[in-house]
Structures are given as structure tokens and as C-alpha cells.
Motif scaffolding. Structure first.
Motif, short mmCIF file in Angstrom:
data_model
loop_
_atom_site.label_atom_id
_atom_site.label_comp_id
_atom_site.label_asym_id
_atom_site.label_seq_id
_atom_site.Cartn_x
_atom_site.Cartn_y
_atom_site.Cartn_z
N THR A 35 0.85 -1.18 0.00
CA THR A 35 0.00 0.00 0.00
C THR A 35 0.89 1.24 0.00
N LEU A 36 0.49 2.26 -0.72
CA LEU A 36 1.28 3.49 -0.80
C LEU A 36 1.12 4.35 0.44
N SER A 37 0.02 4.18 1.16
CA SER A 37 -0.23 4.93 2.39
C SER A 37 -1.26 4.16 3.20
N PRO A 38 -1.38 4.46 4.51
CA PRO A 38 -2.40 3.76 5.32
C PRO A 38 -3.81 4.02 4.78
N GLN A 39 -4.61 2.99 4.81
CA GLN A 39 -6.01 3.07 4.37
C GLN A 39 -6.92 2.82 5.57
N THR A 40 -8.01 3.58 5.66
CA THR A 40 -8.95 3.45 6.77
C THR A 40 -10.32 3.04 6.24
N LEU A 41 -10.89 2.01 6.86
CA LEU A 41 -12.22 1.54 6.53
C LEU A 41 -13.10 1.64 7.77
N LEU A 42 -14.36 2.00 7.59
CA LEU A 42 -15.31 2.14 8.69
C LEU A 42 -16.43 1.11 8.54
N PHE A 43 -16.83 0.53 9.68
CA PHE A 43 -17.89 -0.47 9.71
C PHE A 43 -18.79 -0.18 10.90
N PRO A 44 -20.10 -0.44 10.79
CA PRO A 44 -20.97 -0.30 11.96
C PRO A 44 -20.68 -1.41 12.96
N LEU A 45 -20.72 -1.06 14.25
CA LEU A 45 -20.57 -2.08 15.27
C LEU A 45 -21.87 -2.86 15.38
N GLY A 46 -21.79 -4.16 15.30
CA GLY A 46 -22.98 -4.99 15.39
C GLY A 46 -22.79 -6.30 14.67
N ARG A 47 -22.45 -6.25 13.39
CA ARG A 47 -22.19 -7.47 12.65
C ARG A 47 -20.77 -7.94 12.96
N PRO A 48 -20.54 -9.27 12.96
CA PRO A 48 -19.18 -9.77 13.19
C PRO A 48 -18.20 -9.21 12.16
N LEU A 49 -17.05 -8.76 12.63
CA LEU A 49 -16.03 -8.22 11.74
C LEU A 49 -14.69 -8.87 12.07
N VAL A 50 -14.07 -9.49 11.08
CA VAL A 50 -12.76 -10.09 11.25
C VAL A 50 -11.70 -9.16 10.70
N VAL A 51 -10.66 -8.92 11.51
CA VAL A 51 -9.46 -8.19 11.07
C VAL A 51 -8.28 -9.09 11.39
#
Length: 246
Positions: A35-51
């Protein structure tokens, strides 16, 4: 509304000739690239999210194939994961998938990968890992490692070791794995760091915390990458900062 912000980057470093790390954030994957620079993604809290970060084994063939396979599996399974047993089952499935992909393929023999990550649920966060990639809880007092390193103690006079005792895939046949899973309470303002050892081997925990203490996530991700590069960039560098916001 509460939300999850994930800021991430992946870079080959200064020594390796290609990137064997892969990254999954919800349905989004980044595999073996920079990646050329940090990328930020936003998700609503509620559904399962894997990172999660998967670090293909150096010194073995096709580490990037193993790490990509694992993050793509986790991207597919992520929405259905609802607890510790589901995470363990998913990691065992990933282990079997890596071994199956290598079967009968001399170019993939003994390929393997570590993995470390977080499953964010509405009221809790499950930290998980196999291998020596890490998950930290970031607090005002410092970093608290919540993953468990599958590695022997470092040799006298050394801070780290490159040896691992457990991986997904690898040279141990279809042996079972014992994933490490920790169930943590979730509160607004919580911050977690998920990363490969390309960050933690060259950069001490105290230096990582100093960066996180004074910078917001985008700047912090860049400064952590910069610190690893200035320390020689001996390995691929992949990291994700997870923040619970309101």
C-alpha cells in the motif's frame, strides 16, 4: 452510532524481494502487495467483523499462497463467526485448507503461514492467533499483548526469535493445531494493534507504544511503518489498527 475504524497498511520492507503477508478486514483482502499509504475503513458495530494478518513462512515455498488462502477463507467465514468455538473451527478449517492446497504440488510443499487477528462482536472482541504474529490491546499505560506467541524463548542476548512452533500448514503434515483465542470485553475507545513480526521484531514494544500514544491512527500507522523501515526493514511489514468509536 458505535462504529469500528480499521487503519491498515502492508509493505515488502527493505530486504525481502516480495511480500508474503496478507490482510483481511471484513470482506476486504490485501494479498502480497504494497500500500502506498495507510487506508482506513469504517464499519458499523454490530455485525461480526474479522481483522487479521497472515504472515507466510519465510524459507518455505509459496508463503504468499498460504497467507492469501487463509485471509480469503476468513473473509468468507467472518460474517458467520459468533464466538470462540467458531473461531477455533475456522482456524482449523484454514489449516486443513492450506495442507490440502499443497498436497501433490511440489512447488507448494510445506507452505505455511501464521495468522493473528480480532473478531469484533457487538459486546466483545475475540483475539486469536496461530504462530508469532501478534495482537495488542493499546492502553494509556502501554501495550498489553493479548495473543500468545508460538515460539521458543529467544537465545541469550537476543530480544526475538524467528522460530515458530505452530503454523497453519507447514512441514508437520496434517497435524492438529491449538489456536489461541481470548475473549475480551469491548468498550468505546478501545484500540487494538494486529501485526506481523515485520513490525515487532525490529521495533521494541516501548517504541510502538510511544508512537500510538501521540498519534491518531492514520499517522500512527505511517510512523510505525517508518520505524520498522528505519530499523532496517528486515521483513514484510503488515499492520492494522482497530478502534471502537462512537
Amino acid at each position: 452510532m458505535a462504529y469500528i475504524a480499521v487503519t491498515a497498511l502492508s509493505h515488502v520492507g527493505l530486504v525481502r524481494d516480495h511480500n508474503e503477508d496478507s490482510l483481511v478486514i471484513g470482506p476486504w483482502t490485501l494479498c502480497g502487495t504494497t500500500t502506498l499509504s495507510p487506508q482506513t475503513l469504517l464499519f458499523p458495530l454490530g455485525r461480526p467483523l474479522v481483522v487479521a494478518v497472515a504472515d507466510g513462512l519465510g524459507g518455505q515455498p509459496a508463503g504468499e499462497v498460504a497467507s492469501e488462502l487463509v485471509v480469503r477463507e476468513l473473509a468468507l467465514l467472518g460474517p458467520s463467526l459468533d464466538g470462540a468455538q467458531a473461531v477455533e473451527d475456522a482456524l482449523n478449517l484454514c489449516n486443513r485448507a492450506v495442507h490440502s492446497a499443497a498436497a501433490g504440488r511440489p512447488d507448494l510443499t510445506a507452505m505455511g503461514t501464521t495468522v493473528a487477528g480480532a473478531l469484533v462482536l457487538p459486546e466483545s472482541l475475540l483475539s486469536f492467533n496461530v504462530g508469532d504474529s501478534k495482537v495488542f490491546h493499546v492502553t494509556g499505560d502501554g501495550l498489553r499483548q493479548v495473543s500468545v506467541d508460538d515460539s521458543p524463548p529467544p537465545a541469550p542476548g537476543h530480544r526475538t526469535t524467528s522460530a515458530v512452533t505452530q503454523t497453519l500448514g507447514g512441514s508437520r503434515g496434517h497435524s492438529t493445531i491449538t489456536p489461541h483465542v481470548a475473549d475480551l470485553a469491548l468498550t468505546t475507545g478501545d484500540r487494538y494493534l494486529v501485526c506481523s513480526d515485520g513490525l515487532t521484531d525490529p521495533v521494541p514494544d516501548e517504541a510502538i507504544h510511544d508512537v500510538l500514544r501521540v498519534h491518531d491512527d492514520g499517522k500512527a500507522a505511517f510512523e510505525l511503518w517508518k520505524a520498522a523501515i528505519e530499523a532496517g526493514g528486515p521483513d514484510n511489514i503488515t499492520l492494522a489498527l482497530v478502534r471502537i468509536g462512537a
